[in-house]
Design a protein around this motif. Structure first.
Motif, PDB file in Angstrom:
ATOM      1  N   GLY A 189       1.055  -1.448   0.100  1.00 51.19           N
ATOM      2  CA  GLY A 189      -0.634  -0.158  -0.160  1.00 51.19           C
ATOM      3  C   GLY A 189       0.794   1.373  -0.322  1.00 51.19           C
ATOM      4  N   THR A 245      -9.437   4.573  -1.575  1.00 47.59           N
ATOM      5  CA  THR A 245      -9.052   4.673  -0.137  1.00 47.59           C
ATOM      6  C   THR A 245      -9.358   3.487   1.415  1.00 47.59           C
ATOM      7  OG1 THR A 245      -8.597   7.269  -0.533  1.00 47.59           O
ATOM      8  CG2 THR A 245      -8.722   6.089   1.612  1.00 47.59           C
ATOM      9  N   THR A 254      -4.057   4.597  -0.010  1.00 44.63           N
ATOM     10  CA  THR A 254      -4.586   6.492   0.160  1.00 44.63           C
ATOM     11  C   THR A 254      -4.153   7.061  -1.310  1.00 44.63           C
ATOM     12  OG1 THR A 254      -3.972   6.592   2.599  1.00 44.63           O
ATOM     13  CG2 THR A 254      -4.796   8.978   1.298  1.00 44.63           C
ATOM     14  N   THR A 282      -2.637  -2.990   4.418  1.00 46.90           N
ATOM     15  CA  THR A 282      -2.245  -2.718   4.049  1.00 46.90           C
ATOM     16  C   THR A 282      -3.159  -1.022   3.532  1.00 46.90           C
ATOM     17  OG1 THR A 282      -0.336  -2.367   2.791  1.00 46.90           O
ATOM     18  CG2 THR A 282      -2.045  -3.538   2.096  1.00 46.90           C
ATOM     19  N   GLN A 283      -2.173  -0.064   4.249  1.00 48.47           N
ATOM     20  CA  GLN A 283      -3.180   1.073   3.359  1.00 48.47           C
ATOM     21  C   GLN A 283      -3.011   1.842   1.954  1.00 48.47           C
ATOM     22  OE1 GLN A 283      -5.576   2.909   5.922  1.00 48.47           O
ATOM     23  NE2 GLN A 283      -5.895   4.368   4.124  1.00 48.47           N
ATOM     24  N   LEU A 287      -8.140   0.479   4.140  1.00 49.79           N
ATOM     25  CA  LEU A 287      -7.530  -0.505   4.573  1.00 49.79           C
ATOM     26  C   LEU A 287      -7.431  -2.249   4.281  1.00 49.79           C
ATOM     27  CD1 LEU A 287      -4.657  -0.911   6.426  1.00 49.79           C
ATOM     28  CD2 LEU A 287      -6.748  -1.649   8.396  1.00 49.79           C
ATOM     29  N   ARG A 295     -11.659  -4.522   1.088  1.00 48.08           N
ATOM     30  CA  ARG A 295     -11.595  -3.377   2.114  1.00 48.08           C
ATOM     31  C   ARG A 295     -12.292  -2.962   3.114  1.00 48.08           C
ATOM     32  NH1 ARG A 295     -11.885  -0.387  -2.620  1.00 48.08           N
ATOM     33  NH2 ARG A 295     -14.029  -0.117  -2.985  1.00 48.08           N
TER      34      ARG A 295
END
Length: 121
Positions: A8, A90, A118, A115-116, A92, A37
């Motif tokens: 991410g 966006t 953005t 995993t983030q 996680l 997500r």
């Protein structure tokens, strides 16, 4: 099966990311897998799934034709290639097993750390 997600980051709208899911356990290669997500305040949602042999894939409508799920059973790994990312992408991202082909629910009750991703200008 235990999983660990990575890949991410912070990207601008229209850019791409490739997420990875590393799994342990002898049964990885015989499990259908999926990506999910979650954003704060909302339930975790299905993004993409792949059959245990990798010959069948299915997607949430909002990511179809932009995201591609794949797997490498020899390496106990799964991937999510995300193209043309949008701000609403966006969240996680988690991987998990999926109970049957076409399902949009997780198979394992436990989750990795995620995993983030953005997407912001």
């Amino acid at each position: 099966v235990q999983v660990s997600e990575s890949g991410g980051g912070l990207v601008q709208p229209g850019e791409s990311l490739n997420l990875s899911c590393a799994a342990s356990g002898r049964t990885f290669s015989t499990n259908h897998l999926g990506w999910f997500r979650q954003v704060p305040g909302k339930a975790r949602e299905f993004v993409a799934g792949i059959s245990w042999k990798g010959e069948k894939t299915w997607y949430a409508e909002v990511v179809k034709e932009r995201f591609t799920i794949s797997r490498d059973n020899d390496k106990n790994a799964a991937f999510l290639q995300m193209n043309s990312l949008k701000p609403e992408g966006t969240g996680l991202y988690y991987c998990n097993t999926i109970p049957w082909v076409g399902a949009r629910s997780n198979g394992l009750p436990s989750w990795g750390q995620g995993t983030q991703v953005t997407v912001s200008s």
